[in-house]
Write an enzyme that holds these catalytic residues in place. Structure first.
Site, PDB file in Angstrom:
ATOM      1  N   LEU A 118       0.844  -1.207   0.000  1.00  0.00           N
ATOM      2  CA  LEU A 118       0.000   0.000   0.000  1.00  0.00           C
ATOM      3  C   LEU A 118       0.882   1.261   0.000  1.00  0.00           C
ATOM      4  O   LEU A 118       0.693   2.156  -0.821  1.00  0.00           O
ATOM      5  CB  LEU A 118      -0.917   0.000   1.241  1.00  0.00           C
ATOM      6  CG  LEU A 118      -1.822   1.235   1.399  1.00  0.00           C
ATOM      7  CD1 LEU A 118      -2.850   1.315   0.269  1.00  0.00           C
ATOM      8  CD2 LEU A 118      -2.549   1.202   2.752  1.00  0.00           C
ATOM      9  N   CYS A 122      -8.279  -3.843   6.003  1.00  0.00           N
ATOM     10  CA  CYS A 122      -7.183  -4.786   6.318  1.00  0.00           C
ATOM     11  C   CYS A 122      -6.324  -4.200   7.442  1.00  0.00           C
ATOM     12  O   CYS A 122      -5.901  -4.908   8.358  1.00  0.00           O
ATOM     13  CB  CYS A 122      -6.283  -5.016   5.108  1.00  0.00           C
ATOM     14  SG  CYS A 122      -7.148  -5.543   3.636  1.00  0.00           S
ATOM     15  N   GLU A 138       1.627   0.884   9.967  1.00  0.00           N
ATOM     16  CA  GLU A 138       0.182   0.703  10.191  1.00  0.00           C
ATOM     17  C   GLU A 138      -0.430   1.962  10.795  1.00  0.00           C
ATOM     18  O   GLU A 138      -1.291   1.882  11.683  1.00  0.00           O
ATOM     19  CB  GLU A 138      -0.069  -0.485  11.121  1.00  0.00           C
ATOM     20  CG  GLU A 138       0.501  -1.774  10.601  1.00  0.00           C
ATOM     21  CD  GLU A 138      -0.475  -2.511   9.729  1.00  0.00           C
ATOM     22  OE1 GLU A 138      -1.647  -2.090   9.667  1.00  0.00           O
ATOM     23  OE2 GLU A 138      -0.066  -3.480   9.086  1.00  0.00           O
TER      24      GLU A 138
HETATM   25  C1  LIG Z   1       9.621  -1.802   8.992  1.00  0.00           C
HETATM   26  C2  LIG Z   1       8.434  -1.309   8.234  1.00  0.00           C
HETATM   27  C3  LIG Z   1       7.563  -2.206   7.643  1.00  0.00           C
HETATM   28  C4  LIG Z   1       6.456  -1.754   6.901  1.00  0.00           C
HETATM   29  N1  LIG Z   1       5.633  -2.645   6.268  1.00  0.00           N
HETATM   30  C5  LIG Z   1       4.664  -2.193   5.415  1.00  0.00           C
HETATM   31  C6  LIG Z   1       3.884  -3.113   4.618  1.00  0.00           C
HETATM   32  O1  LIG Z   1       4.037  -4.334   4.735  1.00  0.00           O
HETATM   33  N2  LIG Z   1       2.994  -2.600   3.725  1.00  0.00           N
HETATM   34  C7  LIG Z   1       2.793  -1.254   3.577  1.00  0.00           C
HETATM   35  O2  LIG Z   1       1.970  -0.865   2.737  1.00  0.00           O
HETATM   36  N3  LIG Z   1       3.507  -0.357   4.330  1.00  0.00           N
HETATM   37  C8  LIG Z   1       4.435  -0.797   5.235  1.00  0.00           C
HETATM   38  N4  LIG Z   1       5.177   0.104   5.983  1.00  0.00           N
HETATM   39  C9  LIG Z   1       4.997   1.524   5.756  1.00  0.00           C
HETATM   40  C10 LIG Z   1       4.381   2.281   6.911  1.00  0.00           C
HETATM   41  O3  LIG Z   1       3.009   1.984   7.015  1.00  0.00           O
HETATM   42  C11 LIG Z   1       4.667   3.778   6.703  1.00  0.00           C
HETATM   43  O4  LIG Z   1       6.049   3.979   6.953  1.00  0.00           O
HETATM   44  C12 LIG Z   1       3.834   4.669   7.572  1.00  0.00           C
HETATM   45  O5  LIG Z   1       2.473   4.620   7.184  1.00  0.00           O
HETATM   46  C13 LIG Z   1       4.301   6.126   7.529  1.00  0.00           C
HETATM   47  O6  LIG Z   1       4.476   6.556   6.207  1.00  0.00           O
HETATM   48  P1  LIG Z   1       5.838   7.283   5.807  1.00  0.00           P
HETATM   49  O7  LIG Z   1       6.980   6.446   6.232  1.00  0.00           O
HETATM   50  O8  LIG Z   1       5.772   7.621   4.373  1.00  0.00           O
HETATM   51  O9  LIG Z   1       5.855   8.618   6.677  1.00  0.00           O
HETATM   52  P2  LIG Z   1       5.056   9.955   6.348  1.00  0.00           P
HETATM   53  O10 LIG Z   1       3.650   9.644   5.993  1.00  0.00           O
HETATM   54  O11 LIG Z   1       5.845  10.760   5.409  1.00  0.00           O
HETATM   55  O12 LIG Z   1       5.047  10.682   7.771  1.00  0.00           O
HETATM   56  C14 LIG Z   1       6.149  11.482   8.239  1.00  0.00           C
HETATM   57  C15 LIG Z   1       5.765  12.143   9.564  1.00  0.00           C
HETATM   58  O13 LIG Z   1       4.656  13.030   9.362  1.00  0.00           O
HETATM   59  C16 LIG Z   1       3.662  12.793  10.352  1.00  0.00           C
HETATM   60  N5  LIG Z   1       2.349  13.150   9.795  1.00  0.00           N
HETATM   61  C17 LIG Z   1       1.633  12.479   8.861  1.00  0.00           C
HETATM   62  N6  LIG Z   1       0.472  13.105   8.606  1.00  0.00           N
HETATM   63  C18 LIG Z   1       0.446  14.203   9.410  1.00  0.00           C
HETATM   64  C19 LIG Z   1      -0.497  15.280   9.600  1.00  0.00           C
HETATM   65  N7  LIG Z   1      -1.654  15.317   8.949  1.00  0.00           N
HETATM   66  N8  LIG Z   1      -0.180  16.228  10.501  1.00  0.00           N
HETATM   67  C20 LIG Z   1       0.980  16.187  11.179  1.00  0.00           C
HETATM   68  N9  LIG Z   1       1.913  15.223  11.039  1.00  0.00           N
HETATM   69  C21 LIG Z   1       1.647  14.245  10.163  1.00  0.00           C
HETATM   70  C22 LIG Z   1       3.798  11.313  10.652  1.00  0.00           C
HETATM   71  O14 LIG Z   1       3.214  11.015  11.895  1.00  0.00           O
HETATM   72  C23 LIG Z   1       5.319  11.146  10.630  1.00  0.00           C
HETATM   73  O15 LIG Z   1       5.841  11.544  11.877  1.00  0.00           O
HETATM   74  C24 LIG Z   1       6.240  -0.355   6.776  1.00  0.00           C
HETATM   75  C25 LIG Z   1       7.108   0.551   7.428  1.00  0.00           C
HETATM   76  C26 LIG Z   1       8.183   0.089   8.140  1.00  0.00           C
HETATM   77  C27 LIG Z   1       9.103   1.093   8.803  1.00  0.00           C
END
Ligand SMILES: Cc1cc2nc3c(=O)[nH]c(=O)nc-3n(C[C@H](O)[C@H](O)[C@H](O)COP(=O)(O)OP(=O)(O)OC[C@H]3O[C@@H](n4cnc5c(N)ncnc54)[C@H](O)[C@@H]3O)c2cc1C
Length: 392
Positions: free
Chosen positions: A139, A246, A371
């Site tokens: 995703l 999911c 998540e």
């Molecule tokens: C080890 C690992 C395994 C993973 N496995 C999967 C997987 O199997 N499948 C999958 O699809 N994804 C997976 N992920 C991805 C994970 O779900 C994302 O990393 C997570 O959703 C955050 O997205 P991002 O890393 O792009 O951070 P960003 O979305 O860029 O967020 C950066 C920061 O901004 C903050 N933020 C976000 N929105 C706002 C807002 N509106 N106001 C203020 N602050 C905000 C966040 O809290 C965070 O601190 C995995 C991640 C990791 C680290």
């Protein structure tokens, strides 16, 4: 006045265990034994070597832990509390193993069962329950996981087939998966595609040098004109609601899982502070240390009660995603703070992998982010309280 005659369990001060049915207790004990015998003795090495211990997969399958909430298709058909207890015990070993089971069960088997065709269910679910097929869930995209509605990966129809282009980032199990459930934007909204490994144009790249979840495989997925037959689209899933449903399943399991990591940390520091003599007395005899240990027990107990309550209302079909957000946020924060404090209580030894807290602490830095980050869950709760969407 009643006085207690037996000592309370420090890892379960409110005796939450007594609220479990006999079957639930049996599931917990079975998984706990497996984790004690087959996971804890070996997981540190896997973490240090940045290696997923694949040899555990057939054992996990043998115990019926993949897709355990599904009825039929060679799955165990257990209730939600059992699924939670499975997550808790696995994560007491390591968040990587719990992550593997969460992805396989909640993020791939659940949507195939909920939204798939009969052919898709027959083909994938029994093989996944047996651990013969590994799945991943794509995703998140590189430009921002918290805003999955802004999806760039897209799919267009070409006759009976679909052509997918785009990329996914941070995908658990990505490089070892036999099948990827990939969410892509289409003219009809977001759809879910089952992309089989070795499909031309589909490549994966493992993300190296992680300092967290080192015993788990995390990958980037790339789609360059990937052609999949129409029979590989989940027919019942259209729109963001499907992938979000999911995530609700997986987040529910995470709320339980992190309790196990926190319990492992508290267990370690209770032992350590009893043995460590400073200023002529065990560390555990100081007020400061007892307060820190008491804080940990409070965090674990409240997390246990939240998760059990969630599990019971989930089994009654009354669970709201907002309630899951509250628990995922609370329990991840509590577990991470417990792991960080446990690391500190161990002093210099706390930076050694010989003790569990630093491994759990580093893992939980991922668990609090994936998540849905803590902020995302806080905003979900805030929206419920105010009726205002403050994400944008
Ligand atoms: C080890 C690992 C395994 C993973 N496995 C999967 C997987 O199997 N499948 C999958 O699809 N994804 C997976 N992920 C991805 C994970 O779900 C994302 O990393 C997570 O959703 C955050 O997205 P991002 O890393 O792009 O951070 P960003 O979305 O860029 O967020 C950066 C920061 O901004 C903050 N933020 C976000 N929105 C706002 C807002 N509106 N106001 C203020 N602050 C905000 C966040 O809290 C965070 O601190 C995995 C991640 C990791 C680290």
């Amino acid at each position: 006045m009643n006085t207690r005659s037996t000592k309370l369990d420090p890892l379960d001060l409110l005796d939450v265990r007594s609220e479990l049915t006999e079957d639930e207790r049996m599931v917990q004990e079975t998984v706990a034994r497996f984790v004690d015998d087959q996971v804890i003795p070996f997981i540190r090495e896997a973490f240090e070597q940045h290696h997923f211990p694949r040899e555990l997969v057939p054992m996990v399958a043998e115990l019926g832990l993949f897709g355990s909430s599904i009825d039929g298709y060679e799955c165990a058909g257990l209730n939600s509390v059992c699924y939670g207890l499975i997550c808790q015990e696995l994560e007491r070993g390591d968040s990587a193993l719990r992550s593997f089971v969460s992805v396989q069960s909640s993020l791939v088997m659940f949507p195939i069962h909920a939204y798939g065709s009969d052919e898709q269910k027959d083909r994938w679910l029994p093989a996944m329950a047996r651990g013969e097929v590994v799945g991943c869930f794509g995703l998140t995209e590189p430009h921002g996981g918290s805003d999955p509605g802004n999806m760039k990966t897209h799919a267009r129809r070409d006759g009976d087939d679909w052509i997918i282009n785009g990329s996914k980032m941070w995908i658990t199990n990505g490089s070892i998966a036999d099948v990827a459930l990939v969410w892509a934007m289409t003219d009809e909204g977001v759809r879910g595609f089952l992309v089989e490994k070795d499909t031309p144009g589909y490549t994966t790249q493992e993300i190296e040098n992680k300092f967290s979840l080192r015993a788990s495989v995390t990958s980037a997925l790339f789609f360059d004109d990937v052609r999949v037959p129409g029979t590989n689209v989940l027919p019942g899933a259209t729109g963001m609601k499907a992938p979000l449903s999911c995530l609700t399943q997986a987040r529910y399991g995470i709320s339980w899982g992190v309790i196990g990591a926190a319990q492992a940390c508290l267990d370690e520091v209770i032992r350590y502070t009893n043995e460590r003599i400073l200023f002529g007395r065990p560390l555990s005899h100081t007020q400061a240390m007892q307060i820190r240990l008491a804080h940990m027990a409070r965090g674990i107990t409240t997390a246990q009660l939240l998760s059990l309550r969630l599990g019971r209302i989930k089994d009654q079909g009354r669970l709201s995603p907002v309630q899951v957000s509250l628990a995922k946020w609370n329990n991840c924060r509590a577990a991470l703070e417990i792991a960080r404090d446990a690391r500190d209580i161990l002093g210099g030894s706390g930076i050694s992998a010989e003790y569990v807290p630093i491994r759990h602490m580093l893992n939980l830095e991922s668990v609090i982010t994936y998540e849905g980050t803590e902020t995302v869950h806080q905003l979900v709760v805030g929206q419920e309280l105010t009726g205002v969407n403050a994400f944008g």
